[in-house]
Design an enzyme around this catalytic site. Structure first.
Site, short mmCIF file in Angstrom:
data_model
loop_
_atom_site.label_atom_id
_atom_site.label_comp_id
_atom_site.label_asym_id
_atom_site.label_seq_id
_atom_site.Cartn_x
_atom_site.Cartn_y
_atom_site.Cartn_z
N ASN A 64 -49.04 -15.00 49.47
CA ASN A 64 -48.32 -15.85 48.85
C ASN A 64 -46.86 -15.72 49.53
O ASN A 64 -46.15 -14.98 49.34
CB ASN A 64 -48.03 -15.52 47.32
CG ASN A 64 -47.06 -16.51 46.65
OD1 ASN A 64 -46.50 -17.85 47.24
ND2 ASN A 64 -46.94 -16.47 45.29
N ARG A 72 -51.60 -19.23 49.03
CA ARG A 72 -51.22 -19.88 48.11
C ARG A 72 -50.31 -20.93 48.65
O ARG A 72 -49.42 -20.80 49.27
CB ARG A 72 -50.26 -19.14 47.08
CG ARG A 72 -49.90 -19.94 46.05
CD ARG A 72 -49.04 -19.10 45.14
NE ARG A 72 -48.67 -20.05 43.86
CZ ARG A 72 -47.39 -19.86 43.16
NH1 ARG A 72 -46.72 -19.01 43.32
NH2 ARG A 72 -47.28 -20.81 42.39
N HIS A 104 -49.03 -24.58 39.06
CA HIS A 104 -49.83 -23.28 38.21
C HIS A 104 -51.23 -23.32 38.17
O HIS A 104 -52.02 -22.65 37.25
CB HIS A 104 -49.27 -22.92 36.90
CG HIS A 104 -47.88 -22.54 37.09
ND1 HIS A 104 -47.03 -22.83 35.71
CD2 HIS A 104 -47.06 -21.74 37.43
CE1 HIS A 104 -45.83 -22.25 35.95
NE2 HIS A 104 -45.82 -21.70 36.88
N GLY A 132 -44.05 -18.42 31.65
CA GLY A 132 -43.12 -17.35 32.27
C GLY A 132 -41.73 -17.87 32.51
O GLY A 132 -41.27 -18.70 31.87
N ARG A 161 -35.24 -24.14 34.47
CA ARG A 161 -35.39 -25.66 34.80
C ARG A 161 -35.61 -26.17 33.28
O ARG A 161 -36.02 -25.73 32.14
CB ARG A 161 -36.78 -25.93 35.09
CG ARG A 161 -37.22 -25.20 36.55
CD ARG A 161 -38.33 -25.60 37.09
NE ARG A 161 -38.62 -24.88 38.26
CZ ARG A 161 -39.88 -24.05 38.38
NH1 ARG A 161 -40.75 -24.24 37.67
NH2 ARG A 161 -39.91 -23.40 39.71
N ARG A 175 -35.95 -11.56 27.57
CA ARG A 175 -35.82 -10.32 27.10
C ARG A 175 -34.27 -10.36 26.76
O ARG A 175 -34.08 -9.73 25.66
CB ARG A 175 -36.24 -9.04 27.99
CG ARG A 175 -37.49 -8.95 28.06
CD ARG A 175 -37.92 -8.03 29.39
NE ARG A 175 -37.83 -8.83 30.60
CZ ARG A 175 -38.32 -8.54 32.03
NH1 ARG A 175 -39.07 -7.40 31.94
NH2 ARG A 175 -38.27 -9.47 32.97
N GLY A 182 -45.71 -14.15 32.18
CA GLY A 182 -44.80 -12.99 31.64
C GLY A 182 -44.39 -13.22 30.22
O GLY A 182 -44.46 -12.12 29.54
N ILE A 183 -43.95 -14.08 29.63
CA ILE A 183 -43.56 -14.44 28.30
C ILE A 183 -44.72 -14.42 27.29
O ILE A 183 -44.91 -13.60 26.30
CB ILE A 183 -42.52 -15.79 27.92
CG1 ILE A 183 -41.34 -15.55 28.75
CG2 ILE A 183 -42.43 -15.81 26.64
CD1 ILE A 183 -40.55 -16.76 28.77
N GLY A 184 -45.87 -15.34 27.98
CA GLY A 184 -47.05 -15.38 27.23
C GLY A 184 -47.77 -14.05 26.86
O GLY A 184 -48.24 -13.71 25.88
N GLU A 185 -47.63 -13.06 27.97
CA GLU A 185 -48.40 -11.77 27.82
C GLU A 185 -47.46 -10.83 27.22
O GLU A 185 -48.06 -9.85 26.60
CB GLU A 185 -48.67 -11.34 29.36
CG GLU A 185 -49.73 -12.18 29.95
CD GLU A 185 -50.00 -11.77 31.51
OE1 GLU A 185 -49.67 -10.62 31.95
OE2 GLU A 185 -50.28 -12.71 32.14
N GLU A 204 -53.54 -14.69 39.43
CA GLU A 204 -53.80 -15.71 40.57
C GLU A 204 -54.28 -15.12 41.82
O GLU A 204 -55.09 -15.92 42.79
CB GLU A 204 -52.43 -16.27 40.92
CG GLU A 204 -51.95 -17.28 39.64
CD GLU A 204 -50.48 -17.59 39.52
OE1 GLU A 204 -49.80 -16.75 39.25
OE2 GLU A 204 -50.25 -18.82 39.79
P1 AMP Z 1 -43.37 -14.79 35.36
O1 AMP Z 1 -42.49 -15.78 36.00
O2 AMP Z 1 -44.59 -15.18 34.62
O3 AMP Z 1 -43.03 -13.30 36.00
O4 AMP Z 1 -42.52 -14.27 33.76
C1 AMP Z 1 -41.13 -13.74 33.83
C2 AMP Z 1 -40.74 -13.83 32.67
O5 AMP Z 1 -41.25 -12.92 31.59
C3 AMP Z 1 -39.40 -13.05 32.59
O6 AMP Z 1 -38.38 -13.95 32.82
C4 AMP Z 1 -39.19 -12.82 31.13
O7 AMP Z 1 -38.48 -13.79 30.44
C5 AMP Z 1 -40.49 -12.65 30.60
N1 AMP Z 1 -40.97 -11.22 30.18
C6 AMP Z 1 -41.51 -10.22 31.01
N2 AMP Z 1 -41.71 -9.11 30.21
C7 AMP Z 1 -41.16 -9.35 28.83
C8 AMP Z 1 -41.19 -8.72 27.63
N3 AMP Z 1 -41.36 -7.48 27.54
N4 AMP Z 1 -40.63 -9.37 26.70
C9 AMP Z 1 -40.28 -10.33 26.71
N5 AMP Z 1 -40.10 -11.18 27.71
C10 AMP Z 1 -40.78 -10.71 28.86
#
Ligand code: AMP
Length: 391
Positions: A7, A88, A177, A205, A236, A280, A326-329, A379
């Protein structure tokens, strides 16, 4: 067979090398600040991470260092062992509906779609050219973020604008995505044990999008011509009344480039909370009683619920809803609030199961009418699989 998943950004290069078809992760890493000062790279082998700081003037040097690391760490004996490299690519327009082997015609098409992804497509071309130079014998493939969404019907991807804007300028919904939505939608079908499913995939995320997937095919998705559509994201704004743009330009004297930049980089959770784009920090702010963080979270969650509801009606029902990215997981709070808003659909949270992070889990109770799951996205493996299958 060894396959590299890549990527490339304008100043970064993320990679992961797999043994295929097993999907065994041999080495992964990231080159950062390529072409600028203080460049460095990190690599991870067997869970052990190392960081090295050195000058990385361009992507070709990054690939050369990568190859040296592979040989020095006895991961490959010679370059010939790397049979495939999957890149990617953010924007494949309406031309690419699947992963393809890269040739000059493909590169020309990726270049053509650069006007739709001016930050991403040119960087990906830089990356793939560098890979071609350093690892010339590998078969290179282009894996498009937009490809999975190409199954949308015209009534789903068209905007209520003059039709000629679509035919002449290709102004339409493309989504993004796609590689993540494809991976997660395939995994949920495995879990459900059938292919004839209706699923809603919430990739939330820093960037965030939701897809409606029927029988494994995307029928609608929340991102649009660009990734700045649909959900409220880290920075965004997502969906807005487009007329806000000339209104704010008129009021402030800001240029179109400045307003576009603010809508992409200073809006969303950051713009509303005024403190951070990271959920967070928003959650910490909520604990501290920061009202703007409470508001940002409320709006963020509301928009997700709205899209789930929209796709529920569009598909005339849903077999499972999945959270990823990130947030979903990682955010039990966000998932719980979304599910609370879906109560009218008979969805019931399993609080204990929801209280986990970064693992595959069903987070609704047995008497929930629709099950909800967390499925960590991947991914990179999807890119490697597509590349392996093409080879
Ligand atoms: P991604 O773009 O998929 O890497 O997601 C990044 C976002 O996931 C970060 O900006 C955080 O807002 C969120 N994230 C990661 N870890 C946590 C956590 N332990 N609790 C809440 N949000 C998280």
């Amino acid at each position: 067979m060894k396959v590299l998943s890549v990527n490339a950004g304008s100043s970064s290069l993320k990679f992961k090398l797999y043994e295929m078809p097993e999907g065994k992760d041999l080495i992964s890493g990231n080159f950062e600040r390529i072409g600028i000062d203080n460049s460095f790279y990190t690599i991870k082998i067997n869970g052990e991470k190392t960081k090295k700081e050195l000058s990385i003037p361009n992507h070709k040097v990054a690939f050369t260092i990568l190859v040296e690391e592979l040989i020095n760490n006895n991961i490959v004996n010679s370059l010939e062992e790397i049979k495939g490299i999957g890149h990617r690519i953010v924007q494949g327009g309406d031309y690419f509906n699947k992963t393809v082997i890269i040739d000059e015609q493909v590169v020309a098409k990726i270049e053509e779609f650069s006007s739709l992804a001016p930050l991403h497509n040119p960087a990906a071309i830089t990356g793939l050219r560098a890979a071609q130079e350093v690892i010339p014998n590998a078969i290179q493939t282009a894996v498009f973020d937009t490809a999975f969404h190409q199954t949308m019907k015209v009534e789903q991807f068209l905007y209520g604008l003059p039709y000629e804007w679509y035919t002449k300028y290709k102004a339409r919904r493309y989504g993004a995505h796609g590689t993540s939505h494809k991976y997660v939608s395939e995994r949920i079908n495995e879990i459900l044990g059938r292919q004839d499913t209706k699923t809603i995939i919430c990739h939330i995320g820093n960037g965030a999008s939701i897809s409606a997937v029927e029988n494994g095919k995307c029928i609608n998705t929340s991102m649009g011509l660009t990734p700045n559509a649909g959900l409220i994201m880290g920075t965004r704004c997502g969906d807005i009344d487009a007329t806000i743009i000339p209104y704010i330009m008129d009021k402030t004297g800001l240029s179109i480039a400045e307003v576009t930049n603010i809508m992409n980089k200073e809006s969303g959770l950051l713009g509303i909370s005024g403190i951070s784009s990271d959920s967070r920090d928003i959650e910490d702010g909520i604990k501290d009683g920061n009202e703007r963080c409470v508001l940002a979270q409320k709006m963020y969650v509301r928009r997700i619920i709205d899209y789930i509801a929209k796709y529920y009606f569009e598909m005339n029902g849903v077999d499972a809803i999945v959270f990823t990215a990130g947030i979903g997981e990682n955010s039990p709070l966000t998932r719980a609030q979304v599910i609370e808003g879906l109560e009218v659909m008979g969805i019931k949270l399993n609080g204990e199961a929801n209280n986990s992070r970064s693992r595959e889990v069903k987070i609704t109770s047995e008497d929930s009418k629709i099950p909800c799951y967390v499925i960590p996205t991947d991914e990179e493996i999807m890119i490697a699989k597509d590349t392996f299958e093409l080879i």
